[in-house]
Structures are given as C-alpha cells and as structure tokens.
Write an enzyme that holds these catalytic residues in place. Structure first.
Site, PDB file in Angstrom:
ATOM      1  N   TYR A  20       0.831  -1.159  -0.002  1.00 28.40           N
ATOM      2  CA  TYR A  20       0.144   0.066  -0.031  1.00 28.40           C
ATOM      3  C   TYR A  20       0.956   1.299   0.006  1.00 28.40           C
ATOM      4  O   TYR A  20       0.650   2.152  -0.836  1.00 28.40           O
ATOM      5  CB  TYR A  20      -0.975  -0.134   1.188  1.00 28.40           C
ATOM      6  CG  TYR A  20      -1.854   1.171   1.463  1.00 28.40           C
ATOM      7  CD1 TYR A  20      -2.833   1.439   0.565  1.00 28.40           C
ATOM      8  CD2 TYR A  20      -1.436   2.124   2.491  1.00 28.40           C
ATOM      9  CE1 TYR A  20      -3.563   2.669   0.608  1.00 28.40           C
ATOM     10  CE2 TYR A  20      -2.141   3.141   2.609  1.00 28.40           C
ATOM     11  CZ  TYR A  20      -3.150   3.546   1.667  1.00 28.40           C
ATOM     12  OH  TYR A  20      -4.177   4.687   2.009  1.00 28.40           O
ATOM     13  N   GLU A  42     -11.500   5.052   5.116  1.00 31.23           N
ATOM     14  CA  GLU A  42     -11.016   6.105   6.183  1.00 31.23           C
ATOM     15  C   GLU A  42     -12.008   6.209   7.097  1.00 31.23           C
ATOM     16  O   GLU A  42     -11.378   6.332   8.334  1.00 31.23           O
ATOM     17  CB  GLU A  42     -10.390   7.536   5.547  1.00 31.23           C
ATOM     18  CG  GLU A  42      -9.213   7.477   4.475  1.00 31.23           C
ATOM     19  CD  GLU A  42      -7.977   7.158   5.238  1.00 31.23           C
ATOM     20  OE1 GLU A  42      -7.880   7.022   6.560  1.00 31.23           O
ATOM     21  OE2 GLU A  42      -6.987   7.064   4.545  1.00 31.23           O
ATOM     22  N   TRP A  50      -5.049   1.091  10.745  1.00 31.33           N
ATOM     23  CA  TRP A  50      -5.019   1.014   8.971  1.00 31.33           C
ATOM     24  C   TRP A  50      -4.786  -0.227   8.607  1.00 31.33           C
ATOM     25  O   TRP A  50      -5.392  -0.862   7.786  1.00 31.33           O
ATOM     26  CB  TRP A  50      -4.303   2.166   8.367  1.00 31.33           C
ATOM     27  CG  TRP A  50      -4.438   2.137   7.019  1.00 31.33           C
ATOM     28  CD1 TRP A  50      -3.496   1.799   6.165  1.00 31.33           C
ATOM     29  CD2 TRP A  50      -5.810   2.591   6.217  1.00 31.33           C
ATOM     30  NE1 TRP A  50      -4.040   1.946   4.784  1.00 31.33           N
ATOM     31  CE2 TRP A  50      -5.488   2.339   4.818  1.00 31.33           C
ATOM     32  CE3 TRP A  50      -6.768   2.744   6.795  1.00 31.33           C
ATOM     33  CZ2 TRP A  50      -6.505   2.863   3.869  1.00 31.33           C
ATOM     34  CZ3 TRP A  50      -8.028   3.171   5.735  1.00 31.33           C
ATOM     35  CH2 TRP A  50      -7.548   3.125   4.401  1.00 31.33           C
TER      36      TRP A  50
END
Length: 206
Positions: A20, A42, A50
């Site tokens: 990522y 988000e 995350w």
C-alpha cells in the site's frame, strides 16, 4: 513491491502495508470510484488501525459492490442487516449507515461538479501539496485544508468526515505528499508532480 531494504516511512511494516505504501499511498487519485472507496475506508478506520482496514479491504469491495456509489446509495434495511452479519467488514451500524448516506451525498456532489474529483481537489488548489517531513512525528493530525474540507463535507451531509479523517484521506489520495524525505517515494512523487505541472503549463501555453 520493491526490495524490503529500501528506506520507507516507518509505518510500512508487513506485506500489505508495504504494498500500500509503495503503490498507492500519496499517489494523486482522480478516479471517482477510488476516491469514494478511500472516503469510506478512512471513515471505517476511525478508532481502529489502518492495518485492520487493509486486511478487510477485499471484504469491503465484495460487500459494497466494488464501491459503486450508485448501488451503495440504494442499500435498504435488509442490506444493512446482511452487512452487520458480514465478518469481512467492520460491523458497526453507524459506520455502515454512514457509508450509505455518504454514497447518496457523493452522487449529489458528482451531479453538481461534474465529478467528485473536481470538488475534492479544490481544497488543495487542484494540485498535490509537497511537504518535507523528516520524521513521522512531524506529521500533523489535521491542517487548515483538512479543516475546510471537513466543514464542507459535513455541511453537505457526509458522515465520519472529521478533520483528522479528512487529512488521512488527503494523504491516501495524494492530495498531500506526506512521505518523509528519507523515504524513496517522497522524491518519486515530488518529481512526478513537478512533471505533471510542467506538462499542464505547456498545454495551457500551447
């Protein structure tokens, strides 16, 4: 994914995070479906790591029709019940409801501005902000730009769009380059942004 010995931002640990970081985080995005996906993810991340969201990303894409905002906007109570039983996503009723609400408002913004991209990039003057942080501890939780974005999104009816979430969204979509200067991606993205700006100027002059 590149060699594991390359210098990266310190949060890029583990295969998912490294991929990522190297391929997506900080890359300017102008694709409405991708922007919608990251807006929802988000918001889903609020209060979680995350890494948790990245691990569930494939599940989210399956559960939310590959983040097709038109389909998500039509979800009803029966669909919400299915989502609450789906272990592939964060099973939080408020976050699921927010995703559906956000899809509806997202479509309204697309209609008003032609696309969501034209709307959201106005908060950074339509080009990536190039920061020069030397350590992750220098990264702010929010900025004046994310404050403005948060206020406008909330005014339009979006949910889970506090300023901290908005700044994380800005980082993810390349509206800001927040790779630390020692990270190999910082220079790559800075150069790419400069090249795109010069190309736009030449096309305008021409």
């Amino acid at each position: 994914m590149r060699d594991a010995q390359i210098e990266r931002c310190e949060w890029a640990k583990g295969d998912l995070n490294i991929a990522y970081h190297d391929e997506e985080w900080g890359v300017p995005s102008h694709d409405d479906r991708h922007l919608f996906e990251l807006l929802i993810l988000e918001g889903a991340q609020a209060g979680l790591s995350w890494s948790t969201i990245l691990n569930k990303r494939a599940g989210y894409r399956r559960a939310f029709d590959k983040f097709d905002a038109r389909r998500v906007a039509r979800y009803d109570a029966r669909k919400v019940k299915q989502l609450l039983a789906n272990p592939g996503i964060v099973r939080n009723r408020l976050k699921i409801g927010a995703a559906i609400q956000n899809a509806k408002v997202f479509l309204a913004v697309e209609k008003e501005f032609g696309n969501f991209d034209a709307y959201i990039w106005q908060f950074v003057g339509k080009r990536p902000m190039q920061n020069a942080r030397r350590a992750m501890r220098e990264l702010p939780a929010k900025t004046a730009e994310s404050d403005a974005m948060s206020r406008d999104l909330a005014k339009r009816g979006f949910k889970f769009v506090g300023s901290t979430i908005c700044y994380a969204f800005m980082q993810a979509t390349g509206m800001v380059n927040d790779h630390v200067v020692g990270c190999f991606r910082w220079e790559e993205l800075r150069k790419a942004a400069g090249a795109q700006l010069r190309a736009r100027r030449r096309s305008t002059v021409g």
